[in-house]
Motif scaffolding. Structure first.
Motif, mmCIF file in Angstrom:
data_model
loop_
_atom_site.group_PDB
_atom_site.id
_atom_site.type_symbol
_atom_site.label_atom_id
_atom_site.label_comp_id
_atom_site.label_asym_id
_atom_site.label_seq_id
_atom_site.Cartn_x
_atom_site.Cartn_y
_atom_site.Cartn_z
ATOM 1 N N VAL A 125 0.831 -1.217 0.000
ATOM 2 C CA VAL A 125 0.000 0.000 0.000
ATOM 3 C C VAL A 125 0.860 1.260 0.000
ATOM 4 O O VAL A 125 0.399 2.327 -0.413
ATOM 5 N N THR A 126 2.098 1.141 0.444
ATOM 6 C CA THR A 126 3.018 2.277 0.403
ATOM 7 C C THR A 126 3.278 2.716 -1.032
ATOM 8 O O THR A 126 3.438 3.913 -1.317
ATOM 9 N N MET A 127 3.296 1.751 -1.950
ATOM 10 C CA MET A 127 3.611 2.029 -3.352
ATOM 11 C C MET A 127 2.397 2.467 -4.177
ATOM 12 O O MET A 127 2.565 3.035 -5.254
ATOM 13 N N LEU A 128 1.198 2.208 -3.705
ATOM 14 C CA LEU A 128 -0.002 2.476 -4.505
ATOM 15 C C LEU A 128 -0.136 3.932 -4.966
ATOM 16 O O LEU A 128 -0.523 4.175 -6.105
ATOM 17 N N PRO A 129 0.170 4.927 -4.132
ATOM 18 C CA PRO A 129 -0.002 6.321 -4.586
ATOM 19 C C PRO A 129 1.202 6.899 -5.328
ATOM 20 O O PRO A 129 1.379 8.109 -5.374
ATOM 21 N N LYS A 130 2.019 6.050 -5.942
ATOM 22 C CA LYS A 130 3.276 6.501 -6.550
ATOM 23 C C LYS A 130 3.105 7.534 -7.661
ATOM 24 O O LYS A 130 4.004 8.344 -7.909
ATOM 25 N N SER A 131 1.959 7.523 -8.355
ATOM 26 C CA SER A 131 1.809 8.383 -9.528
ATOM 27 C C SER A 131 0.928 9.607 -9.297
ATOM 28 O O SER A 131 0.522 10.257 -10.259
ATOM 29 N N ILE A 132 0.619 9.921 -8.039
ATOM 30 C CA ILE A 132 -0.174 11.120 -7.768
ATOM 31 C C ILE A 132 0.677 12.125 -6.994
ATOM 32 O O ILE A 132 1.705 11.777 -6.413
ATOM 33 N N THR A 133 0.238 13.359 -6.997
ATOM 34 C CA THR A 133 1.019 14.420 -6.367
ATOM 35 C C THR A 133 1.214 14.163 -4.872
ATOM 36 O O THR A 133 0.352 13.565 -4.215
ATOM 37 N N THR A 134 2.314 14.614 -4.347
ATOM 38 C CA THR A 134 2.690 14.338 -2.954
ATOM 39 C C THR A 134 1.617 14.775 -1.955
ATOM 40 O O THR A 134 1.373 14.088 -0.962
ATOM 41 N N ALA A 135 0.995 15.923 -2.226
ATOM 42 C CA ALA A 135 -0.011 16.448 -1.301
ATOM 43 C C ALA A 135 -1.146 15.455 -1.074
ATOM 44 O O ALA A 135 -1.684 15.348 0.032
ATOM 45 N N GLY A 182 0.108 15.332 -22.971
ATOM 46 C CA GLY A 182 -0.133 15.953 -21.668
ATOM 47 C C GLY A 182 -0.787 15.011 -20.681
ATOM 48 O O GLY A 182 -0.390 14.935 -19.517
ATOM 49 N N LEU A 183 -1.796 14.276 -21.140
ATOM 50 C CA LEU A 183 -2.491 13.340 -20.257
ATOM 51 C C LEU A 183 -1.573 12.222 -19.783
ATOM 52 O O LEU A 183 -1.592 11.834 -18.614
ATOM 53 N N ALA A 184 -0.755 11.701 -20.694
ATOM 54 C CA ALA A 184 0.158 10.617 -20.340
ATOM 55 C C ALA A 184 1.172 11.071 -19.290
ATOM 56 O O ALA A 184 1.440 10.359 -18.314
ATOM 57 N N ILE A 185 1.712 12.260 -19.487
ATOM 58 C CA ILE A 185 2.721 12.774 -18.553
ATOM 59 C C ILE A 185 2.110 13.066 -17.191
ATOM 60 O O ILE A 185 2.648 12.685 -16.146
ATOM 61 N N GLY A 186 0.962 13.749 -17.164
ATOM 62 C CA GLY A 186 0.326 14.107 -15.897
ATOM 63 C C GLY A 186 -0.168 12.904 -15.118
ATOM 64 O O GLY A 186 -0.070 12.863 -13.896
ATOM 65 N N THR A 187 -0.690 11.900 -15.834
ATOM 66 C CA THR A 187 -1.213 10.707 -15.172
ATOM 67 C C THR A 187 -0.107 9.849 -14.579
ATOM 68 O O THR A 187 -0.271 9.256 -13.512
ATOM 69 N N SER A 188 1.029 9.806 -15.241
ATOM 70 C CA SER A 188 2.113 8.927 -14.794
ATOM 71 C C SER A 188 3.093 9.596 -13.844
ATOM 72 O O SER A 188 3.697 8.936 -13.007
ATOM 73 N N SER A 189 3.253 10.912 -13.965
ATOM 74 C CA SER A 189 4.320 11.552 -13.172
ATOM 75 C C SER A 189 3.919 12.876 -12.529
ATOM 76 O O SER A 189 4.776 13.738 -12.290
ATOM 77 N N HIS A 190 2.618 13.060 -12.273
ATOM 78 C CA HIS A 190 2.052 14.163 -11.487
ATOM 79 C C HIS A 190 2.687 15.540 -11.736
ATOM 80 O O HIS A 190 3.012 15.880 -12.866
ATOM 81 N N ALA A 191 2.895 16.328 -10.668
ATOM 82 C CA ALA A 191 3.308 17.725 -10.816
ATOM 83 C C ALA A 191 4.715 17.890 -11.380
ATOM 84 O O ALA A 191 4.980 18.823 -12.134
#
Length: 230
Positions: A125-135, A182-191
Motif C-alpha cells: 500500500v506504500t507504493m499504490l499512490p506513486k503516480s499522484i502528487t505528494t499532497a 499531456g495526459l500521459a505525462i500528468g497521469t504517470s508523473s504528477h506535478a
C-alpha cells in the motif's frame, strides 16, 4: 552544524533553495534531461546531511515550511487548464478514458510487482499512490497504513523519472497529439512531470494539470479498493 539548523527556522530552507538553484544552473548549462533540478537538489541535500552529520529530523524541522507551499502550488496548475477549457469540453470523453486507463495501469502494475517480489501488505500500500502528487499521496499512504516517508520518496522518484523520460517516450512511441502527451505525462508523473509538459507546450501543460486532479481523485478511490487485493 546540527545545533545551528535546530536553532534556525531558515537554514534548512536556504540549503534546499540553494541546492535547487544549482540544479537549475546545471540544467541550463548542460541542457540534458538527466540534469533534472529536483534530482540534483535531492542529491546535494543528501550529500550535505551526510558530510556534516546532520540528522534528518533536524533538517526537516528547519525546511518543513517549504512543504506548506506544495498544496497552493499544485492548485495554481488550474490556471493553464482554465485557459484551455474549450479544448477540454471538446475532448472530455477521450480525456477521462485516458486518465482512468492510466490509473488502472499504475495500480495494476504495483499489484503485479508486489506479487512478483513478495512485498507484504504495508509495503504494497506504500507504493499504490506513486503516480499522484505528494499532497494527495501522503494522505492516501497514511490512510491505508503505509510508510508515508517511503511513499513520498517513491512519488518524487516517479515524478523525476517521468520528467526526464517524457519527451523521449513520446518520440519513441510516436505520440504527437498534444492532448495525449499531456495526459500521459500528468497521469504517470504528477506535478514534476507537468513541469516538463508545460515546456513542451500550452496544451500539454493544461492536459497534464487536468490529469493530476482526475488521477488524484481516481487513485484515492482505486487505491482503497486495490488495498484489499494483496
Amino acid at each position: 552544524m546540527d545545533n545551528l539548523i535546530l536553532s534556525s527556522a531558515t537554514v534548512g530552507i536556504v540549503i534546499s533553495l540553494l541546492a535547487y538553484e544549482i540544479g537549475l544552473a546545471a540544467q541550463r548549462k548542460g541542457k540534458l534531461a538527466v540534469l533534472n533540478p529536483l534530482l540534483i537538489s535531492i542529491i546535494l541535500v543528501i550529500a550535505f546531511l551526510v558530510v556534516f552529520h546532520v540528522d534528518y529530523e533536524s533538517y526537516n524541522m528547519s525546511a518543513k515550511y517549504l512543504s506548506y507551499l506544495l498544496t497552493p502550488a499544485t492548485v495554481c496548475l488550474a490556471i493553464p487548464l482554465y485557459l484551455q477549457l474549450d479544448l477540454l469540453k471538446k475532448n472530455i470523453v477521450a480525456i477521462l478514458v485516458g486518465v482512468f486507463s492510466g490509473v488502472l495501469a499504475s495500480l495494476g502494475t504495483v499489484l503485479a510487482m508486489s506479487v512478483v517480489f513478495g512485498l507484504n501488505h504495508k509495503e504494497y500500500v506504500t507504493m499504490l499512490p506513486k503516480s499522484i502528487t505528494t499532497a494527495i499521496g501522503m494522505g492516501v499512504s497514511e490512510e491505508l497504513g503505509g510508510y508515508v516517508t517511503i511513499s513520498v520518496a517513491v512519488i518524487i522518484i516517479t515524478g523525476v523519472l517521468g520528467n526526464m523520460a517524457a519527451e523521449f517516450i513520446c518520440k519513441l512511441f510516436r505520440i504527437k497529439s498534444p492532448i495525449s502527451r499531456g495526459l500521459a505525462i500528468g497521469t504517470s508523473s504528477h506535478a514534476v512531470g507537468t513541469a516538463r509538459a508545460m515546456e513542451l507546450g500550452e496544451v500539454e501543460g493544461a492536459m497534464s494539470s487536468l490529469a493530476i486532479v482526475v488521477c488524484g481523485l481516481c487513485t484515492v478511490i482505486g487505491a482503497s479498493i486495490f488495498s484489499y487485493l494483496w
